[in-house]
Design an enzyme around this catalytic site. Structure first.
Site, PDB file in Angstrom:
ATOM      1  N   ASP A 190       0.831  -1.207   0.000  1.00  0.00           N
ATOM      2  CA  ASP A 190       0.000   0.000   0.000  1.00  0.00           C
ATOM      3  C   ASP A 190       0.867   1.259   0.000  1.00  0.00           C
ATOM      4  OD1 ASP A 190      -2.878   1.207   0.828  1.00  0.00           O
ATOM      5  OD2 ASP A 190      -1.314   2.212   1.992  1.00  0.00           O
ATOM      6  N   TYR A 194       2.966   9.881   0.032  1.00  0.00           N
ATOM      7  CA  TYR A 194       4.094   9.202   0.688  1.00  0.00           C
ATOM      8  C   TYR A 194       5.400   9.469  -0.058  1.00  0.00           C
ATOM      9  CZ  TYR A 194       0.432   6.269   2.901  1.00  0.00           C
ATOM     10  OH  TYR A 194      -0.678   5.806   3.580  1.00  0.00           O
ATOM     11  N   LYS A 234      -2.856   5.951  -3.845  1.00  0.00           N
ATOM     12  CA  LYS A 234      -3.925   6.904  -3.532  1.00  0.00           C
ATOM     13  C   LYS A 234      -3.668   8.278  -4.143  1.00  0.00           C
ATOM     14  CE  LYS A 234      -3.844   4.675   0.970  1.00  0.00           C
ATOM     15  NZ  LYS A 234      -2.396   4.490   1.116  1.00  0.00           N
ATOM     16  N   HIS A 289      -7.616   9.617  -1.450  1.00  0.00           N
ATOM     17  CA  HIS A 289      -6.984   9.507  -0.129  1.00  0.00           C
ATOM     18  C   HIS A 289      -7.747  10.237   0.968  1.00  0.00           C
ATOM     19  CE1 HIS A 289      -2.716   9.026   1.794  1.00  0.00           C
ATOM     20  NE2 HIS A 289      -3.660   8.681   2.632  1.00  0.00           N
TER      21      HIS A 289
END
Length: 291
Positions: free
Chosen positions: A51, A56, A85, A117
């Site tokens: 994931d 990120y 996301k 997200h």
């Protein structure tokens, strides 16, 4: 849930695809070294789901690590399930561009599951009605890419029951999954009920309450009684309810430990004791204020 007793246990999404019930969360795995170490250890321990997210800033690192280590473990792209996301900075008219950027960064041909997200938009007040129309615009873009086969399934993260109902009224393609914070202190009864009503898979993140729940006295007592780590108990509590989990770690030993969820069962009493901790406690951002 499949009857397999190994880490390959899965849940069936409304797209007809099986998704592994155990995945590796990659939040804060930014350096190539950390990502490579984590992906190698996870594949060795039986993880088949990973994931990531645009925010990120590690989609490219994850893609590279998988290309490097899948052959080492005798696996191909088709053997793993990749989630990413759309960032809230790309919510609305930039959604198509944002999703295509994720596809390009991962460079794995397609994304198995792509989520919105956050229900809000970066730079907008939570009470701004534009948040709602931006969500709808993002969903239309995701539906288009889903239709092209670039996103095999689409879903949402951090949506409240109200956001879910709004989406279900307007969407052409229903969401396959809702990912949200879930642990014994936040049982998400209403949200899970809404997901069940619409045939949407509910997936947990922050199963350890940002690390705070591993020192909870009740969790520690249950873990001691069944001779398991507190992390394993917290993850097993979710998995035993058929809820997929995404423990994150960069430590190979911990990654391996967190995968040992399928060779023990919590008693009904232990399950009830853990569920009784529910007090609506959120350790992560609260989306309930976003209109």
């Amino acid at each position: 849930m499949s009857s397999s007793s190994s880490t390959t246990q899965s849940v069936l999404l409304n797209t007809g695809v099986q998704m592994p019930i155990l995945g590796l969360g990659t939040y804060k795995l930014v350096s190539p070294e950390d990502m490579c170490r984590a992906v190698d250890a996870a594949l060795a321990a039986g993880y088949r789901s990973f994931d990531s997210a645009a925010v990120y800033q590690n989609e490219a690192e994850l893609g590279r690590a998988l290309k490097k280590f899948l052959p080492k473990h005798g696996l191909t792209r088709e053997d793993v399930f990749i989630t990413s996301k759309l960032g809230s900075m790309d919510q609305g008219e930039r959604a198509m561009e944002g999703a295509l950027h994720s596809l390009s960064q991962l460079d794995l041909g397609y994304i198995d599951l792509y989520l919105i997200h956050w229900p809000g938009t970066n730079g907008l007040e939570v009470t701004d009605p534009q948040n709602s129309s931006n969500r709808a615009q993002s969903w239309t873009a995701l539906e288009e890419l889903h239709g092209q086969g670039k996103l095999k399934a689409i879903g949402v993260s951090n949506y409240t029951p109200a956001h879910m109902r709004e989406l279900m009224q307007s969407c052409k393609t229903p969401p396959a999954l809702l990912q949200d914070e879930f642990h014994p202190k936040l049982c998400q009864t209403e949200l899970r009920s809404v997901c069940e009503e619409y045939g949407v898979c509910f997936q947990a993140y922050s199963s350890l309450g940002k690390g705070e729940l591993v020192t909870d006295p009740v969790v520690m007592e249950v873990a001691k009684n069944c001779e398991r780590t507190t992390a394993q108990v917290l993850l097993r509590w979710a998995v035993q309810q058929g809820i997929p989990v995404l423990p994150k770690s960069s430590n190979p030993d911990r990654i391996k430990d967190n995968a040992r969820l399928f060779d023990f069962t919590l008693s009904d009493t232990d399950m009830d004791r853990l569920s009784a901790l529910d007090c609506g406690r959120k350790y992560c951002r609260d989306a309930s204020l976003v209109v």
